[in-house]
Design a protein around this motif. Sequence first.
Motif, PDB file in Angstrom:
ATOM      1  N   MET A   1       0.837  -1.182   0.000  1.00 33.69           N
ATOM      2  CA  MET A   1       0.000   0.000   0.000  1.00 33.69           C
ATOM      3  C   MET A   1       0.883   1.247   0.000  1.00 33.69           C
ATOM      4  O   MET A   1       1.706   1.414   0.872  1.00 33.69           O
ATOM      5  CB  MET A   1      -0.885  -0.022   1.250  1.00 33.69           C
ATOM      6  N   THR A   2       0.754   2.069  -0.982  1.00 33.74           N
ATOM      7  CA  THR A   2       1.370   3.385  -0.986  1.00 33.74           C
ATOM      8  C   THR A   2       0.267   4.360  -1.324  1.00 33.74           C
ATOM      9  O   THR A   2      -0.313   4.299  -2.399  1.00 33.74           O
ATOM     10  CB  THR A   2       2.506   3.479  -2.021  1.00 33.74           C
ATOM     11  N   ALA A   3      -0.036   5.230  -0.360  1.00 32.03           N
ATOM     12  CA  ALA A   3      -1.164   6.128  -0.561  1.00 32.03           C
ATOM     13  C   ALA A   3      -0.833   7.512  -0.039  1.00 32.03           C
ATOM     14  O   ALA A   3      -0.380   7.661   1.094  1.00 32.03           O
ATOM     15  CB  ALA A   3      -2.392   5.590   0.157  1.00 32.03           C
ATOM     16  N   PRO A   4      -1.053   8.536  -0.860  1.00 27.81           N
ATOM     17  CA  PRO A   4      -0.881   9.901  -0.360  1.00 27.81           C
ATOM     18  C   PRO A   4      -2.006  10.252   0.612  1.00 27.81           C
ATOM     19  O   PRO A   4      -3.152   9.845   0.426  1.00 27.81           O
ATOM     20  CB  PRO A   4      -0.945  10.760  -1.622  1.00 27.81           C
ATOM     21  N   VAL A   5      -1.649  10.983   1.659  1.00 25.55           N
ATOM     22  CA  VAL A   5      -2.608  11.435   2.655  1.00 25.55           C
ATOM     23  C   VAL A   5      -2.515  12.949   2.720  1.00 25.55           C
ATOM     24  O   VAL A   5      -1.425  13.502   2.859  1.00 25.55           O
ATOM     25  CB  VAL A   5      -2.316  10.821   4.041  1.00 25.55           C
ATOM     26  N   SER A   6      -3.641  13.615   2.600  1.00 25.35           N
ATOM     27  CA  SER A   6      -3.702  15.071   2.678  1.00 25.35           C
ATOM     28  C   SER A   6      -4.285  15.466   4.032  1.00 25.35           C
ATOM     29  O   SER A   6      -5.404  15.086   4.372  1.00 25.35           O
ATOM     30  CB  SER A   6      -4.569  15.614   1.547  1.00 25.35           C
ATOM     31  N   LEU A   7      -3.518  16.225   4.801  1.00 23.22           N
ATOM     32  CA  LEU A   7      -3.957  16.662   6.117  1.00 23.22           C
ATOM     33  C   LEU A   7      -4.744  17.956   6.007  1.00 23.22           C
ATOM     34  O   LEU A   7      -4.621  18.698   5.026  1.00 23.22           O
ATOM     35  CB  LEU A   7      -2.753  16.865   7.033  1.00 23.22           C
ATOM     36  N   SER A   8      -5.529  18.256   7.019  1.00 18.74           N
ATOM     37  CA  SER A   8      -6.342  19.476   6.992  1.00 18.74           C
ATOM     38  C   SER A   8      -5.472  20.725   6.987  1.00 18.74           C
ATOM     39  O   SER A   8      -5.910  21.782   6.551  1.00 18.74           O
ATOM     40  CB  SER A   8      -7.309  19.507   8.180  1.00 18.74           C
ATOM     41  N   SER A   9      -4.220  20.608   7.416  1.00 26.55           N
ATOM     42  CA  SER A   9      -3.293  21.745   7.416  1.00 26.55           C
ATOM     43  C   SER A   9      -2.769  22.046   6.015  1.00 26.55           C
ATOM     44  O   SER A   9      -2.092  23.043   5.810  1.00 26.55           O
ATOM     45  CB  SER A   9      -2.105  21.439   8.337  1.00 26.55           C
ATOM     46  N   GLY A  10      -3.060  21.148   5.066  1.00 28.79           N
ATOM     47  CA  GLY A  10      -2.560  21.309   3.713  1.00 28.79           C
ATOM     48  C   GLY A  10      -1.304  20.487   3.465  1.00 28.79           C
ATOM     49  O   GLY A  10      -0.866  20.325   2.336  1.00 28.79           O
ATOM     50  N   GLU A  11      -0.728  19.965   4.533  1.00 30.81           N
ATOM     51  CA  GLU A  11       0.461  19.122   4.426  1.00 30.81           C
ATOM     52  C   GLU A  11       0.087  17.789   3.800  1.00 30.81           C
ATOM     53  O   GLU A  11      -1.025  17.292   3.981  1.00 30.81           O
ATOM     54  CB  GLU A  11       1.034  18.896   5.827  1.00 30.81           C
ATOM     55  N   SER A  12       1.011  17.198   3.071  1.00 27.87           N
ATOM     56  CA  SER A  12       0.796  15.882   2.479  1.00 27.87           C
ATOM     57  C   SER A  12       1.843  14.919   3.011  1.00 27.87           C
ATOM     58  O   SER A  12       2.983  15.297   3.260  1.00 27.87           O
ATOM     59  CB  SER A  12       0.919  15.948   0.957  1.00 27.87           C
ATOM     60  N   ARG A  13       1.435  13.685   3.178  1.00 22.33           N
ATOM     61  CA  ARG A  13       2.335  12.617   3.601  1.00 22.33           C
ATOM     62  C   ARG A  13       2.054  11.401   2.744  1.00 22.33           C
ATOM     63  O   ARG A  13       0.982  11.281   2.154  1.00 22.33           O
ATOM     64  CB  ARG A  13       2.086  12.252   5.061  1.00 22.33           C
ATOM     65  N   SER A  37      -5.831   8.750  -0.847  1.00 18.29           N
ATOM     66  CA  SER A  37      -6.075   8.308  -2.215  1.00 18.29           C
ATOM     67  C   SER A  37      -5.155   7.141  -2.530  1.00 18.29           C
ATOM     68  O   SER A  37      -3.970   7.182  -2.212  1.00 18.29           O
ATOM     69  CB  SER A  37      -5.808   9.439  -3.197  1.00 18.29           C
ATOM     70  N   ARG A  38      -5.691   6.141  -3.143  1.00 20.78           N
ATOM     71  CA  ARG A  38      -4.840   5.031  -3.598  1.00 20.78           C
ATOM     72  C   ARG A  38      -4.258   5.331  -4.974  1.00 20.78           C
ATOM     73  O   ARG A  38      -3.162   4.900  -5.291  1.00 20.78           O
ATOM     74  CB  ARG A  38      -5.642   3.737  -3.659  1.00 20.78           C
ATOM     75  N   SER A  39      -4.988   6.090  -5.767  1.00 23.67           N
ATOM     76  CA  SER A  39      -4.561   6.354  -7.142  1.00 23.67           C
ATOM     77  C   SER A  39      -4.002   7.754  -7.332  1.00 23.67           C
ATOM     78  O   SER A  39      -3.354   8.028  -8.327  1.00 23.67           O
ATOM     79  CB  SER A  39      -5.746   6.180  -8.087  1.00 23.67           C
ATOM     80  N   GLY A  40      -4.275   8.652  -6.383  1.00 23.10           N
ATOM     81  CA  GLY A  40      -3.893  10.043  -6.549  1.00 23.10           C
ATOM     82  C   GLY A  40      -4.954  10.829  -7.303  1.00 23.10           C
ATOM     83  O   GLY A  40      -4.840  12.029  -7.459  1.00 23.10           O
ATOM     84  N   LYS A  41      -6.001  10.157  -7.754  1.00 22.54           N
ATOM     85  CA  LYS A  41      -7.058  10.815  -8.510  1.00 22.54           C
ATOM     86  C   LYS A  41      -8.342  10.920  -7.701  1.00 22.54           C
ATOM     87  O   LYS A  41      -8.977  11.957  -7.673  1.00 22.54           O
ATOM     88  CB  LYS A  41      -7.334  10.055  -9.810  1.00 22.54           C
ATOM     89  N   THR A  42      -8.735   9.827  -7.062  1.00 20.34           N
ATOM     90  CA  THR A  42      -9.957   9.800  -6.260  1.00 20.34           C
ATOM     91  C   THR A  42      -9.573   9.853  -4.794  1.00 20.34           C
ATOM     92  O   THR A  42      -8.740   9.073  -4.335  1.00 20.34           O
ATOM     93  CB  THR A  42     -10.753   8.506  -6.534  1.00 20.34           C
TER      94      THR A  42
END
Length: 71
Positions: A1-13, A37-42
């Motif tokens: 699993m590699t998934a981008p996570v967007s935090l409410s602060s605007g930071e991404s991990r 997001s798993r795909s970076g799109k949805t």
Amino acid sequence: MTAPVSLSSGESRTCTELATLQQWIITGEVTRDSMISRSGKTWKQLGDIPELAQFFGVAEEARERTRRESA
């Protein structure tokens, strides 16, 4: 699993393991409003993922207990 996570602060991990995401929930680094997001799109709110509900529940209960004890 590699998934981008967007935090409410605007930071991404980037999350590479479910255990890491669970730890972020417990420590409060991500919230129910954080997006993944798993795909970076949805994108989906973490709070809308049933498999994570128990971790949010435990974390919120612990934070509430700490607030009551320190009041």
